[in-house]
Design a protein around this motif. Structure first.
Motif, PDB file in Angstrom:
ATOM      1  N   ALA A   1      -9.761 -29.628  33.840  1.00 25.57           N
ATOM      2  CA  ALA A   1      -8.944 -28.852  34.779  1.00 25.57           C
ATOM      3  C   ALA A   1      -7.992 -29.770  35.533  1.00 25.57           C
ATOM      4  N   ALA A   2      -8.475 -30.953  35.936  1.00 26.48           N
ATOM      5  CA  ALA A   2      -7.622 -31.911  36.635  1.00 26.48           C
ATOM      6  C   ALA A   2      -6.499 -32.400  35.731  1.00 26.48           C
TER       7      ALA A   2
ATOM      8  N   GLN B   1      -4.018 -29.638  35.389  1.00 27.52           N
ATOM      9  CA  GLN B   1      -3.240 -29.506  36.618  1.00 27.52           C
ATOM     10  C   GLN B   1      -2.190 -30.613  36.699  1.00 27.52           C
TER      11      GLN B   1
ATOM     12  N   LEU C   1       0.561 -29.701  34.398  1.00 31.46           N
ATOM     13  CA  LEU C   1       1.376 -28.632  34.983  1.00 31.46           C
ATOM     14  C   LEU C   1       2.320 -29.179  36.045  1.00 31.46           C
ATOM     15  N   ILE C   2       1.834 -30.121  36.831  1.00 27.20           N
ATOM     16  CA  ILE C   2       2.689 -30.734  37.849  1.00 27.20           C
ATOM     17  C   ILE C   2       3.827 -31.496  37.179  1.00 27.20           C
TER      18      ILE C   2
ATOM     19  N   ASP D   1       6.254 -29.048  35.830  1.00 27.37           N
ATOM     20  CA  ASP D   1       7.037 -28.454  36.913  1.00 27.37           C
ATOM     21  C   ASP D   1       8.144 -29.408  37.363  1.00 27.37           C
TER      22      ASP D   1
END
Length: 154
Positions: free
Chosen positions: A50-51, A54, A57-58, A61
């Protein structure tokens, strides 16, 4: 009933059963501990996944925001180029019209130049001077045309 070592026969069965239940409970506790440890390991792995997701995803983004900024800058550049091209076209058009006007004026000047007179009208001493003047005018007109072409081509 006889007492063998302070225990009744029923107590022996009960004692064995209690010890057996205690052993079963201890086994189940150990089994539960192993399952908890296994689940904690799986949870830790999923937390790491999950980390990592994430973090991706960052990063994604950030890349999307950078791409959006690049697209916005490209659109602004295109807008400025379109404005410049419109202005440059108007300038080119104006220069082209001026060039055509100058060409018409040059042709008119060339047409208005007196034709070469016949030699019988002039004294032989004046003839070379007139020919030189006419040749100089022709050369000057051609040089001016060449310069103007170079100016407007650039």
């Amino acid at each position: 009933m006889e007492i063998e070592g302070n225990m009744l026969p029923d107590d022996r069965n009960t004692g064995n059963r209690g010890e057996e239940e205690l052993n079963n409970l201890m086994y189940e506790i150990e089994s539960a501990k192993r399952q908890i440890a296994s689940l904690q390991g799986m949870l830790a792995g999923k937390t790491k996944e999950a980390a990592a997701l994430q973090a991706r995803l960052i990063e994604r983004d950030v890349l999307i925001k950078q791409a959006a900024a690049c697209i916005q800058e490209a659109m602004e550049l295109c807008r400025r180029q379109a404005e410049f091209a419109g202005g440059a076209y108007q300038l080119y058009r104006g220069c082209e019209e001026e060039w055509e006007t100058l060409e018409r004026r040059m042709r008119k000047v060339q047409e208005e130049l007196p034709p070469m007179p016949e030699t019988s009208f002039f004294l032989s001493e004046n003839l070379p001077a007139i020919e030189r003047i006419r040749a100089n005018v022709d050369v000057t007109v051609k040089e001016a045309e060449a310069r103007l072409r170079k100016i407007f081509e650039n």
